[in-house]
Motif scaffolding. Structure first.
Motif, PDB file in Angstrom:
ATOM      1  N   LYS A  28       0.808  -1.209   0.093  1.00  0.00           N
ATOM      2  CA  LYS A  28      -0.115   0.132  -0.177  1.00  0.00           C
ATOM      3  C   LYS A  28       0.886   1.350   0.064  1.00  0.00           C
ATOM      4  O   LYS A  28       0.523   2.150  -0.609  1.00  0.00           O
ATOM      5  N   GLN A  29       1.749   1.346   0.839  1.00  0.00           N
ATOM      6  CA  GLN A  29       2.869   2.443   0.763  1.00  0.00           C
ATOM      7  C   GLN A  29       3.410   2.610  -0.436  1.00  0.00           C
ATOM      8  O   GLN A  29       3.692   3.794  -0.937  1.00  0.00           O
ATOM      9  N   ALA A  30       4.135   1.380  -0.897  1.00  0.00           N
ATOM     10  CA  ALA A  30       4.882   1.527  -2.311  1.00  0.00           C
ATOM     11  C   ALA A  30       3.812   2.051  -3.223  1.00  0.00           C
ATOM     12  O   ALA A  30       4.443   2.831  -4.250  1.00  0.00           O
ATOM     13  N   VAL A  34       4.565   4.965  -6.122  1.00  0.00           N
ATOM     14  CA  VAL A  34       4.450   4.817  -7.326  1.00  0.00           C
ATOM     15  C   VAL A  34       3.500   5.430  -8.084  1.00  0.00           C
ATOM     16  O   VAL A  34       3.777   6.236  -9.541  1.00  0.00           O
ATOM     17  N   GLU A  35       2.280   5.478  -8.104  1.00  0.00           N
ATOM     18  CA  GLU A  35       1.191   6.272  -8.714  1.00  0.00           C
ATOM     19  C   GLU A  35       0.594   7.505  -7.862  1.00  0.00           C
ATOM     20  O   GLU A  35      -0.252   8.075  -8.396  1.00  0.00           O
ATOM     21  N   GLY A  36       0.929   7.700  -6.713  1.00  0.00           N
ATOM     22  CA  GLY A  36       0.329   8.838  -5.863  1.00  0.00           C
ATOM     23  C   GLY A  36      -1.150   8.481  -5.756  1.00  0.00           C
ATOM     24  O   GLY A  36      -1.930   9.362  -5.159  1.00  0.00           O
ATOM     25  N   GLU A  37      -1.723   7.364  -5.678  1.00  0.00           N
ATOM     26  CA  GLU A  37      -3.272   7.157  -5.729  1.00  0.00           C
ATOM     27  C   GLU A  37      -3.216   6.115  -4.417  1.00  0.00           C
ATOM     28  O   GLU A  37      -2.338   5.647  -4.207  1.00  0.00           O
ATOM     29  N   ALA A  56       0.900  -2.791 -11.203  1.00  0.00           N
ATOM     30  CA  ALA A  56       0.548  -2.848  -9.678  1.00  0.00           C
ATOM     31  C   ALA A  56       0.653  -4.490  -9.365  1.00  0.00           C
ATOM     32  O   ALA A  56       1.387  -4.712  -8.180  1.00  0.00           O
ATOM     33  N   ALA A  57       0.418  -5.543 -10.374  1.00  0.00           N
ATOM     34  CA  ALA A  57       0.497  -6.829  -9.907  1.00  0.00           C
ATOM     35  C   ALA A  57       1.947  -7.241  -9.918  1.00  0.00           C
ATOM     36  O   ALA A  57       2.440  -7.847  -9.080  1.00  0.00           O
TER      37      ALA A  57
END
Length: 88
Positions: A28-30, A34-37, A56-57
């Protein structure tokens, strides 16, 4: 099957559960980095592009594999220190 391997089974199961919790939080933190979402896409999320879903996968798989290996290795080393035998 060696007694040490049999005795380690419940410990290994508990460590597996703990590693899943740790890996989930780390992912979740990563993903936020990565995406800021807030939420990572799921494979059935029709509003997200293929690239984002596959990224994401891949990130999730890598994090889970590294955390699992680190937790299992640490548990095996702790078992060796306590019992004098490697649980494998």
């Amino acid at each position: 099957m060696k007694a040490s391997t049999l005795a380690y089974k419940p410990v290994g199961l508990a460590l597996g559960a703990v590693s899943g919790l740790i890996a989930g939080a780390a992912f979740k933190q990563a993903w936020k980095l990565v995406e800021g979402e807030g939420d990572a896409p799921d494979s059935l999320d029709e509003d997200r592009p293929w690239g984002q879903i596959l990224l994401a996968a891949a990130v999730q798989g890598a994090i889970f594999a590294v955390v699992k290996a680190a937790v299992e290795r640490s548990g095996a080393q702790a078992t060796r220190r306590l019992t004098g035998t490697w649980p494998g």
